[in-house]
Design a protein around this motif. Sequence first.
Motif, short mmCIF file in Angstrom:
data_model
loop_
_atom_site.label_atom_id
_atom_site.label_comp_id
_atom_site.label_asym_id
_atom_site.label_seq_id
_atom_site.Cartn_x
_atom_site.Cartn_y
_atom_site.Cartn_z
N GLU A 239 0.85 -1.19 0.00
CA GLU A 239 0.00 0.00 0.00
C GLU A 239 0.89 1.25 0.00
O GLU A 239 1.77 1.38 0.85
N LEU A 240 0.63 2.13 -0.95
CA LEU A 240 1.38 3.39 -1.03
C LEU A 240 0.40 4.54 -0.87
O LEU A 240 -0.63 4.57 -1.56
N ARG A 241 0.68 5.43 0.05
CA ARG A 241 -0.21 6.59 0.26
C ARG A 241 0.61 7.85 0.36
O ARG A 241 1.53 7.94 1.17
N PHE A 242 0.26 8.82 -0.48
CA PHE A 242 0.91 10.13 -0.44
C PHE A 242 -0.17 11.12 -0.03
O PHE A 242 -1.12 11.36 -0.78
N ASN A 243 -0.05 11.66 1.19
CA ASN A 243 -1.14 12.46 1.75
C ASN A 243 -0.74 13.92 1.92
O ASN A 243 0.35 14.22 2.43
N LEU A 244 -1.64 14.79 1.51
CA LEU A 244 -1.46 16.23 1.73
C LEU A 244 -2.60 16.67 2.64
O LEU A 244 -3.78 16.61 2.24
N TYR A 245 -2.28 17.08 3.85
CA TYR A 245 -3.29 17.51 4.81
C TYR A 245 -3.33 19.03 4.88
O TYR A 245 -2.28 19.66 5.13
N GLY A 246 -4.51 19.60 4.67
CA GLY A 246 -4.67 21.04 4.81
C GLY A 246 -5.77 21.35 5.81
O GLY A 246 -6.51 20.44 6.22
N ASP A 247 -5.90 22.61 6.20
CA ASP A 247 -6.95 22.93 7.18
C ASP A 247 -8.33 23.02 6.53
O ASP A 247 -9.35 23.04 7.23
#
Length: 316
Positions: A239-247
């Motif tokens: 499993e590959l996950r590239f996450n961008l978390y913003g408000d």
Amino acid sequence: MGKIKVGIIGTGGIGERVMNAFLSHPEADVLEVFDGNAKRLAEVSAKYGIAAAADYRALFDNPDINLIYIAVPPKFHHQYVMEALHSGKNVLCEKPLASTVAEADEMLEAAESTGLMHAVNFPTIFGGGFLELERLARNGFLGNLRRVELHCHFEEWPRKWQQNSWISSRDQGGFVREVFPHYIQIILHLFGKISDVRSSLELPDDPEWCETGIIASGRLSNGVPVLFNGLSGLGMKEELRFNLYGDEGTLSLRNWSELWAARKNEPLQRIEVEGSNSYHAFIDELVKAFEGQPARIISFQRGRDVQEILDKLLKE
Ligand SMILES: NC(=O)c1ccc[n+]([C@@H]2O[C@H](COP(=O)([O-])OP(=O)(O)OC[C@H]3O[C@@H](n4cnc5c(N)ncnc54)[C@H](O)[C@@H]3O)[C@@H](O)[C@H]2O)c1
């Protein structure tokens, strides 16, 4: 015959895949191939009806070839790239660009001093999932970016379908060198420099064998943390996950091409994106570069910057 006339050094897994992409593109053709493994070279040459060179130098001496594509294991990129550039050929090199940033610096300097076209093969940025993620990220979907995270989890490394002599070696294999460069390049492409890189590797006792785990971090220039988390030998499917978390929103690129997104107070949901043939799109860009037009090409400068981060992540 198309504009791009390719000579290929290394006709293994990715070499054959990209060769197929060149062969099926109307503006490209493959004229001659070389591989250090004579049996493999003969197989590929016969299967596609392409001339096999007995010596790789024949590709550099062939006046009809205007692009050398280098798809050998990482340890050999430097040698072939330097010779290809010195013989006056444009170069497409596989990732990671080099084995060390010192090598990458030499390759960049040589490439820039010739004025030839130089590119590194990072196909992920031409896929529909990434293009939509980029569009959303650049258009305010995230609000203020709070964190960038990469999770790469492997049932086993090397993967069953990827058995070769180098992929698990400490000097040129491992999932950090093999998979992380795609995402490091994406982070640099979207957000610029990553600094303050700290890394903790999990290494097996056998000094010849690559990492089995990594926990690492860095920072974007605005201070936003970047986390890297990789582990192999797990009781789960890759499993590959590239996450961008913003408000205001969150974006997640999963298993290379799936795009997931959420806005405030919503769960992550898969977003259907137009499937695109990323290699066809990439070769379209190479054609533009050959015509002297602005093109979305990942140059050796970016390959070198990715290598700098890789060296820091892999420092024992
Ligand atoms: N851009 C991508 O998406 C992507 C995907 C997979 C692999 N890669 C990269 O491509 C490169 C090759 O990977 P692969 O999976 O095709 O490996 P592979 O082992 O399947 O193929 C490598 C080929 O190079 C040949 N070779 C090895 N040493 C050589 C030498 N010194 N001179 C000439 N030929 C030589 C081998 O015989 C083999 O056919 C690596 O740098 C890898 O990281 C990139």
